[in-house]
Every structure is written in C-alpha cells, then in structure tokens.
Design a protein around this motif. Structure first.
Motif, short mmCIF file in Angstrom:
data_model
loop_
_atom_site.label_atom_id
_atom_site.label_comp_id
_atom_site.label_asym_id
_atom_site.label_seq_id
_atom_site.Cartn_x
_atom_site.Cartn_y
_atom_site.Cartn_z
N ILE A 39 0.77 -1.20 -0.11
CA ILE A 39 -0.02 0.08 -0.11
C ILE A 39 1.02 1.16 -0.13
O ILE A 39 1.44 1.41 0.97
CB ILE A 39 -0.76 0.18 1.21
CG1 ILE A 39 -1.70 -1.42 1.24
CG2 ILE A 39 -1.86 1.08 1.21
CD1 ILE A 39 -2.45 -1.59 2.58
N GLU A 40 0.98 1.84 -1.10
CA GLU A 40 1.82 3.10 -1.06
C GLU A 40 0.53 4.43 -0.82
O GLU A 40 -0.09 4.63 -1.45
CB GLU A 40 2.28 3.32 -2.62
CG GLU A 40 3.37 4.44 -2.48
CD GLU A 40 4.17 4.66 -3.71
OE1 GLU A 40 4.54 5.69 -4.14
OE2 GLU A 40 4.54 3.32 -4.42
N LEU A 41 1.12 4.91 0.14
CA LEU A 41 0.47 6.30 0.44
C LEU A 41 1.09 7.33 -0.39
O LEU A 41 2.01 7.12 -1.37
CB LEU A 41 0.72 6.60 2.21
CG LEU A 41 0.27 5.61 3.05
CD1 LEU A 41 0.61 6.01 4.39
CD2 LEU A 41 -1.58 5.21 2.73
N SER A 42 0.85 8.57 0.08
CA SER A 42 1.20 9.79 -0.80
C SER A 42 2.82 9.49 -1.17
O SER A 42 3.82 8.91 -0.30
CB SER A 42 1.20 10.95 0.14
OG SER A 42 1.97 10.97 1.38
N SER A 43 3.10 10.01 -2.25
CA SER A 43 4.67 9.72 -2.85
C SER A 43 5.51 10.77 -1.73
O SER A 43 5.23 11.61 -1.71
CB SER A 43 4.59 10.05 -4.23
OG SER A 43 3.81 9.07 -4.97
N PRO A 44 6.65 9.84 -1.75
CA PRO A 44 7.45 10.76 -0.88
C PRO A 44 8.25 12.05 -1.84
O PRO A 44 7.90 11.86 -3.25
CB PRO A 44 8.71 9.89 -0.73
CG PRO A 44 8.20 8.42 -0.66
CD PRO A 44 6.91 8.74 -1.73
N THR A 45 8.60 13.12 -1.30
CA THR A 45 8.86 14.23 -1.98
C THR A 45 10.42 14.51 -1.63
O THR A 45 10.90 13.45 -1.24
CB THR A 45 8.10 15.61 -1.21
OG1 THR A 45 8.40 15.78 -0.02
CG2 THR A 45 6.53 15.43 -1.81
N LYS A 46 10.99 15.45 -2.04
CA LYS A 46 12.23 15.82 -1.94
C LYS A 46 12.42 17.08 -1.02
O LYS A 46 11.54 17.96 -0.78
CB LYS A 46 12.97 15.90 -3.24
CG LYS A 46 12.95 14.74 -4.22
CD LYS A 46 13.86 13.86 -3.87
CE LYS A 46 13.64 12.82 -5.04
NZ LYS A 46 14.37 11.61 -4.82
N PHE A 47 13.56 17.07 -0.16
CA PHE A 47 13.84 18.37 0.52
C PHE A 47 13.78 19.59 -0.20
O PHE A 47 13.31 20.50 0.31
CB PHE A 47 14.98 18.27 1.30
CG PHE A 47 15.17 17.60 2.46
CD1 PHE A 47 14.40 17.72 3.49
CD2 PHE A 47 16.08 16.43 2.77
CE1 PHE A 47 14.26 17.22 4.81
CE2 PHE A 47 15.88 15.73 3.76
CZ PHE A 47 15.05 16.27 5.05
N ALA A 48 14.21 19.47 -1.72
CA ALA A 48 14.33 20.61 -2.35
C ALA A 48 12.72 21.19 -2.73
O ALA A 48 12.70 22.12 -3.31
CB ALA A 48 14.76 20.20 -3.90
N ASP A 49 11.66 20.16 -2.42
CA ASP A 49 10.31 20.76 -2.53
C ASP A 49 9.61 21.59 -1.70
O ASP A 49 8.79 22.23 -1.80
CB ASP A 49 9.53 19.42 -2.64
CG ASP A 49 9.57 18.37 -3.99
OD1 ASP A 49 10.34 18.97 -5.04
OD2 ASP A 49 9.56 17.37 -3.92
N TYR A 50 10.50 21.82 -0.64
CA TYR A 50 10.18 22.63 0.35
C TYR A 50 10.82 23.97 0.46
O TYR A 50 12.04 24.07 0.03
CB TYR A 50 10.33 21.96 1.58
CG TYR A 50 9.24 20.69 2.00
CD1 TYR A 50 7.81 20.80 2.14
CD2 TYR A 50 9.99 19.42 1.46
CE1 TYR A 50 7.28 19.43 2.27
CE2 TYR A 50 9.16 18.19 1.29
CZ TYR A 50 7.86 18.22 1.90
OH TYR A 50 6.88 17.47 1.81
N ASP A 51 10.57 24.89 1.11
CA ASP A 51 11.07 26.11 1.25
C ASP A 51 11.80 26.19 2.64
O ASP A 51 11.25 26.21 3.60
CB ASP A 51 9.92 27.18 1.52
CG ASP A 51 10.68 28.93 1.79
OD1 ASP A 51 11.95 29.05 1.79
OD2 ASP A 51 9.96 29.75 1.78
#
Length: 101
Positions: A39-51
């Motif tokens: 079960i894959e919940l929301s896809s991981p993001t990258k630190f670069a995606d955040y301010d």
C-alpha cells in the motif's frame, strides 16, 4: 505490516530524515509499514520541494546537517500521510483547544 513494524523496534530516531533503513523517523515508519503490505501512501517528496529559507529551518539545517543537506533526499511528512486520500480517520480523541500562556 506487523512483522515489518516489529523489525523496526530498537532503531534510533533519524533526526536527519534520511530515507534509509539504519535509522527511522515517525512518518517514514508509518509510510514503510503500509508499503510493506503493498500500500503506497502519498509519494515521498524531496527536501528541494520545500521552502527551507526561514530562520528556523536554516538553524535546524546548520545544527543537524552541518549546513550540508541532501536536497534530493526522499522525505515524507505527517501532513502528507494525513492528507492521503486512501486513509480515513476512524477514531479521534483530539480536541482542538486554544491555550493562552
């Protein structure tokens, strides 16, 4: 899911939020428990995606990473899990209260 969770007992908390299996942080644990069952919940993001430009973020980065953060590191946040469309709250005892100090 239970077997995967049991295997994580005793691991250190990952204050650097690295997507590894040596240490683990809270949201990563939840995400990987579900993932162990396919079960894959929301896809991981990258630190670069955040301010990360706020004073608080910069101070934390300096403290935890010695200013060398991997912006391509996968990361999953509590908010991402909470907002996942495949999950629903089945019980909640949290009461939204405003406390004044």
């Amino acid at each position: 899911m239970f077997a995967y969770a049991q295997d994580q007992i005793g691991k250190s908390y990952d204050v650097k939020f690295e997507w590894s299996d040596d240490k683990i942080y809270c949201s990563e644990l939840v995400w990987k428990i579900y993932s162990s069952a396919g079960i894959e919940l929301s896809s991981p993001t990258k630190f670069a995606d955040y301010d990360l430009s706020s004073k608080e973020a910069i101070k934390l980065i300096e403290t935890r990473y010695n200013t060398k953060i991997n912006l391509n590191e996968d990361v999953v946040t509590p908010v991402q899990i909470y907002q996942d469309q495949d999950l629903q709250i089945i019980y909640q005892n949290y009461r939204n209260k405003l406390y004044a100090f």
